[in-house]
Design an enzyme around this catalytic site. Structure first.
Site, PDB file in Angstrom:
ATOM      1  N   GLY A 290      10.685  35.925 -22.681  1.00  0.00           N
ATOM      2  CA  GLY A 290       9.578  35.596 -23.669  1.00  0.00           C
ATOM      3  C   GLY A 290       8.303  35.261 -22.803  1.00  0.00           C
TER       4      GLY A 290
ATOM      5  N   GLY B 104       4.579  34.976 -24.309  1.00  0.00           N
ATOM      6  CA  GLY B 104       4.422  33.960 -25.349  1.00  0.00           C
ATOM      7  C   GLY B 104       3.327  32.785 -24.969  1.00  0.00           C
TER       8      GLY B 104
ATOM      9  N   LEU C 216       3.497  29.664 -24.053  1.00  0.00           N
ATOM     10  CA  LEU C 216       4.054  29.116 -22.927  1.00  0.00           C
ATOM     11  C   LEU C 216       4.150  30.058 -21.957  1.00  0.00           C
ATOM     12  CD1 LEU C 216       4.563  26.004 -22.216  1.00  0.00           C
ATOM     13  CD2 LEU C 216       6.829  26.642 -22.789  1.00  0.00           C
TER      14      LEU C 216
ATOM     15  N   ASP D  99       9.604  40.576 -21.299  1.00  0.00           N
ATOM     16  CA  ASP D  99       9.459  40.649 -22.920  1.00  0.00           C
ATOM     17  C   ASP D  99       9.820  41.602 -23.686  1.00  0.00           C
ATOM     18  OD1 ASP D  99       8.332  39.521 -25.294  1.00  0.00           O
ATOM     19  OD2 ASP D  99       6.860  38.212 -24.100  1.00  0.00           O
TER      20      ASP D  99
ATOM     21  N   ARG E  76       7.808  43.586 -25.096  1.00  0.00           N
ATOM     22  CA  ARG E  76       6.915  44.712 -25.268  1.00  0.00           C
ATOM     23  C   ARG E  76       6.363  44.856 -23.911  1.00  0.00           C
ATOM     24  NH1 ARG E  76       6.227  41.519 -29.140  1.00  0.00           N
ATOM     25  NH2 ARG E  76       6.358  42.043 -31.605  1.00  0.00           N
TER      26      ARG E  76
ATOM     27  N   ASP F 290      14.950  42.971 -24.176  1.00  0.00           N
ATOM     28  CA  ASP F 290      15.193  42.420 -25.576  1.00  0.00           C
ATOM     29  C   ASP F 290      16.407  41.562 -24.979  1.00  0.00           C
ATOM     30  OD1 ASP F 290      16.469  41.798 -27.893  1.00  0.00           O
ATOM     31  OD2 ASP F 290      16.695  43.692 -28.800  1.00  0.00           O
TER      32      ASP F 290
ATOM     33  N   TYR G   8      14.473  26.911 -37.220  1.00  0.00           N
ATOM     34  CA  TYR G   8      14.059  26.770 -35.763  1.00  0.00           C
ATOM     35  C   TYR G   8      14.370  25.375 -35.094  1.00  0.00           C
ATOM     36  CZ  TYR G   8      10.839  25.799 -31.630  1.00  0.00           C
ATOM     37  OH  TYR G   8      10.243  25.530 -30.455  1.00  0.00           O
TER      38      TYR G   8
ATOM     39  N   LYS H   8      17.301  24.823 -31.995  1.00  0.00           N
ATOM     40  CA  LYS H   8      17.234  23.851 -30.957  1.00  0.00           C
ATOM     41  C   LYS H   8      18.172  22.794 -30.804  1.00  0.00           C
ATOM     42  CE  LYS H   8      13.486  26.506 -29.177  1.00  0.00           C
ATOM     43  NZ  LYS H   8      13.764  27.166 -27.898  1.00  0.00           N
TER      44      LYS H   8
END
Length: 320
Positions: A10, A13, A15, A36, A38, A51, A141, A145
């Site tokens: 990630g 993103g 962060l 990531d 992409r 992925d 979400y 977590k």
């Protein structure tokens, strides 16, 4: 000392982008593997399209680069997640399980798992919310977590995997656009002010939430990962505090620089989410275990955000 080889999932993103750069500065550009979904053709350093729901692909990267640490940032955030709750659960949990299992199998030394104030619900003490309290999240979400915190603790207790985590408040930064979180109004509002555009807030004026500036969030992330293992008394996730404010207070702060800035309020479904979250956080354990201390208050955030965003939009206008 063995040179660290660090994988970030990630990395594209909000962060991830900033953390990647800071880790490159800290450990060297050739020792950070950003990944990531992409491709990023402009990335300066090592980048892998990944992925994180693909166990074999993740395992191949860990093996090929001899990864010693993983910062697992890939996830669907709170507001975006409510639009597709089952998909959010599947992605957030599967990516975490893959990271934990690959780390266990290949003896990765440390794993970072980001948690969130979204783990709390409307049954907690909302002022100075304590470290140890009942978790009853109001979003998928937050559920992912809360479950992830327990899995992190399980892998530490059962397998000795050194998983570390912090519960982020709302993260504010100039480096990227809002990413689908309930606290992201506090990023968007600065963009609108600098562009001399009116801002419509999706929370009410008095909705106070814990926030943290990006620089503090990145520093907390690296500090908790660098702390001696024997100092870690929390193996679910640490509360951390930055500052806290409501939309009216951030508007007042911005109007000291832009007196004519126009803000209106039109609360939507994110208001219901925010009303189940803490207004301020007790982070005594983080202070005690790894000397956590924030550096940015609201006025500092406003000054720095506006300085950087003015530069950003000036450069864009020159390029046009």
């Amino acid at each position: 000392m063995t040179q660290e080889q660090i994988l970030i999932t990630g990395a594209g993103g909000q962060l991830g982008r900033v953390l990647t750069l800071k880790l490159q500065e800290t450990y060297g550009i050739n020792h950070i593997i950003a990944s990531d979904l992409r491709p990023n053709t402009s990335f300066n350093g090592i980048f892998e399209v990944l992925d994180a729901t693909d166990f074999d692909a993740l395992q191949t990267i860990v093996q090929n680069y001899k990864i010693t640490q993983i910062y697992h940032l890939a996830a669907i955030l709170s507001a975006s997640g409510e639009k597709a709750p089952l998909n959010t659960w599947d992605i957030n949990m599967k990516t975490l399980f893959n990271v934990l299992e690959v780390s266990r199998i290949h003896k990765v030394k440390k794993v970072f798992f980001p948690s969130s104030i979204a783990v709390f619900g409307d049954n907690v003490q909302r002022t100075n919310t304590p470290q140890s309290t009942n978790l009853k999240p109001s979003t998928v979400y937050g559920m992912s977590k809360a479950a992830g915190e327990n899995w992190a603790n399980y892998y530490f207790e059962k397998y000795g995997l050194d998983v570390r985590s912090i519960r982020y408040p709302g993260v504010i930064g100039y480096q990227s656009l809002p990413g689908g979180g309930t606290t992201d109004y506090a990023v968007d509002i600065y963009h609108k002010a600098v562009k001399n555009e009116p801002f419509e807030c999706f929370l009410s004026a008095s909705t106070k939430l814990p926030m943290i500036y990006m620089e503090d969030a990145i520093r907390a992330t690296i500090e908790v990962m660098q702390a001696p293992s024997e100092n870690m008394t929390i193996r679910t996730s640490y509360n951390i505090a930055g500052t806290n404010f409501n939309p009216e207070q951030i508007t007042t702060s911005i109007r000291k620089i832009y007196p004519e800035f126009q803000v209106s309020y039109n609360p939507d479904f994110r208001q219901d989410i925010a009303e189940t979250w803490p207004m301020s956080i007790d982070d005594t354990e983080a202070q005690k275990d790894w000397n956590w201390k924030p550096q940015y208050a609201l006025e500092d955030i406003t000054t720095d955000m506006i300085k950087h965003l003015k530069r950003k939009y000036t450069i864009e206008n020159i390029d046009l």
